[in-house]
Design an enzyme around this catalytic site. Structure first.
Site, PDB file in Angstrom:
ATOM      1  N   ASP A   8      43.122  21.647  -2.818  1.00 38.07           N
ATOM      2  CA  ASP A   8      42.647  20.542  -1.978  1.00 38.07           C
ATOM      3  C   ASP A   8      43.878  19.837  -1.398  1.00 38.07           C
ATOM      4  O   ASP A   8      45.019  20.319  -1.542  1.00 38.07           O
ATOM      5  CB  ASP A   8      41.725  19.599  -2.769  1.00 38.07           C
ATOM      6  CG  ASP A   8      42.459  18.720  -3.770  1.00 38.07           C
ATOM      7  OD1 ASP A   8      43.669  18.938  -4.002  1.00 38.07           O
ATOM      8  OD2 ASP A   8      41.818  17.807  -4.332  1.00 38.07           O
TER       9      ASP A   8
ATOM     10  N   CYS B  10      44.617  21.187  -7.610  1.00 38.06           N
ATOM     11  CA  CYS B  10      44.167  19.891  -7.094  1.00 38.06           C
ATOM     12  C   CYS B  10      45.059  18.836  -7.731  1.00 38.06           C
ATOM     13  O   CYS B  10      46.134  19.168  -8.240  1.00 38.06           O
ATOM     14  CB  CYS B  10      42.671  19.656  -7.336  1.00 38.06           C
ATOM     15  SG  CYS B  10      42.170  19.396  -9.056  1.00 38.06           S
TER      16      CYS B  10
ATOM     17  N   THR C 196      44.709  16.949 -10.473  1.00 35.48           N
ATOM     18  CA  THR C 196      44.821  17.112 -11.929  1.00 35.48           C
ATOM     19  C   THR C 196      44.564  18.534 -12.399  1.00 35.48           C
ATOM     20  O   THR C 196      44.839  18.852 -13.558  1.00 35.48           O
ATOM     21  CB  THR C 196      43.783  16.222 -12.628  1.00 35.48           C
ATOM     22  OG1 THR C 196      42.478  16.627 -12.172  1.00 35.48           O
ATOM     23  CG2 THR C 196      44.010  14.748 -12.335  1.00 35.48           C
TER      24      THR C 196
ATOM     25  N   HIS D  25      43.545  35.484 -24.975  1.00 31.78           N
ATOM     26  CA  HIS D  25      42.382  35.194 -25.812  1.00 31.78           C
ATOM     27  C   HIS D  25      41.102  34.964 -25.016  1.00 31.78           C
ATOM     28  O   HIS D  25      40.014  35.275 -25.496  1.00 31.78           O
ATOM     29  CB  HIS D  25      42.644  33.953 -26.682  1.00 31.78           C
ATOM     30  CG  HIS D  25      43.626  34.211 -27.783  1.00 31.78           C
ATOM     31  ND1 HIS D  25      43.783  33.351 -28.853  1.00 31.78           N
ATOM     32  CD2 HIS D  25      44.512  35.226 -27.986  1.00 31.78           C
ATOM     33  CE1 HIS D  25      44.717  33.832 -29.680  1.00 31.78           C
ATOM     34  NE2 HIS D  25      45.180  34.960 -29.160  1.00 31.78           N
TER      35      HIS D  25
ATOM     36  N   HIS E 132      38.728  38.862 -29.671  1.00 30.67           N
ATOM     37  CA  HIS E 132      38.649  38.002 -28.493  1.00 30.67           C
ATOM     38  C   HIS E 132      37.670  38.554 -27.462  1.00 30.67           C
ATOM     39  O   HIS E 132      37.017  37.791 -26.746  1.00 30.67           O
ATOM     40  CB  HIS E 132      40.041  37.812 -27.885  1.00 30.67           C
ATOM     41  CG  HIS E 132      41.009  37.227 -28.849  1.00 30.67           C
ATOM     42  ND1 HIS E 132      40.818  35.987 -29.421  1.00 30.67           N
ATOM     43  CD2 HIS E 132      42.146  37.724 -29.390  1.00 30.67           C
ATOM     44  CE1 HIS E 132      41.806  35.736 -30.254  1.00 30.67           C
ATOM     45  NE2 HIS E 132      42.628  36.772 -30.270  1.00 30.67           N
TER      46      HIS E 132
HETATM   47  C1  RB5 Z   1      41.795  13.886  -5.179  1.00 26.49           C
HETATM   48  O1  RB5 Z   1      42.161  12.545  -5.059  1.00 26.49           O
HETATM   49  C2  RB5 Z   1      41.622  14.240  -6.645  1.00 26.49           C
HETATM   50  O2  RB5 Z   1      40.514  13.589  -7.173  1.00 26.49           O
HETATM   51  C3  RB5 Z   1      41.496  15.738  -6.837  1.00 26.49           C
HETATM   52  O3  RB5 Z   1      42.622  16.366  -6.302  1.00 26.49           O
HETATM   53  C4  RB5 Z   1      41.403  16.235  -8.256  1.00 26.49           C
HETATM   54  O4  RB5 Z   1      42.415  15.690  -9.048  1.00 26.49           O
HETATM   55  C5  RB5 Z   1      40.078  16.154  -8.888  1.00 26.49           C
HETATM   56  O5  RB5 Z   1      39.877  16.564 -10.031  1.00 26.49           O
END
Ligand code: RB5
Length: 153
Positions: free
Chosen positions: A14, A71, A73, A104, A140
């Protein structure tokens, strides 16, 4: 050019993951990996489930054996990718987890957080993921079979 360059790997992100995705694409290609970039191609705000679904479906279809999704996180794209039948996605912030996700869990998608790890660590994580084999025929495999059975529930 090494053997791994022949294995196509899909990648997508993203807007929050875009700078790290660009860095990974450049570095992986420079090392001879065959990378297919699904975008996005700017930092313009977009909804991460859209790119996560597209990349995950490319794996589920059999077109790619492995994919990378980035993304902010790694969490949102991982949750999304795991909704797609046949996909086993793992968020990893260090190489040990990436290795275990392959050995695994037979993960076929790795998710990385651009706001969590730097470019050097991310490259180490995704290369570990790409290069590590599943321990097929082991306990596994029986466990992963049980995960896969949930696709049909
Ligand atoms: C975007 O601001 C953020 O929410 C997205 O990149 C991601 O971290 C969502 O899990």
């Amino acid at each position: 050019m090494t053997q791994h360059s022949n294995i196509p790997v899909a990648i997508g992100s993203d807007h929050a993951g875009f700078p790290l995705k660009e860095s990974l694409v450049e570095d992986l290609r420079a090392e001879g990996y065959h990378i297919e970039d699904f975008g996005v191609f700017s930092t313009e705000s977009m909804d991460y489930p859209d790119i996560a679904r597209e990349v995950a479906e490319a794996v589920a279809s059999g077109r790619f054996q492995k994919a990378i999704i980035v993304c902010g996180t790694g969490i949102g794209v991982c949750i999304t990718a795991n909704k797609v039948k046949g996909v086993r996605a793992a968020v990893c912030s260090e190489a040990f987890s990436a290795r275990m996700a392959r050995q695994h869990n037979n993960a076929n998608v790795i998710c990385v957080g651009a706001r969590v790890v730097g470019a050097g660590l991310a490259l180490d994580i995704v290369k570990t993921f790409i290069e590590t084999e599943f321990e097929a025929g082991s306990r596994h495999e029986r466990r992963v079979d049980k995960i896969n059975a949930l696709d049909n529930c």
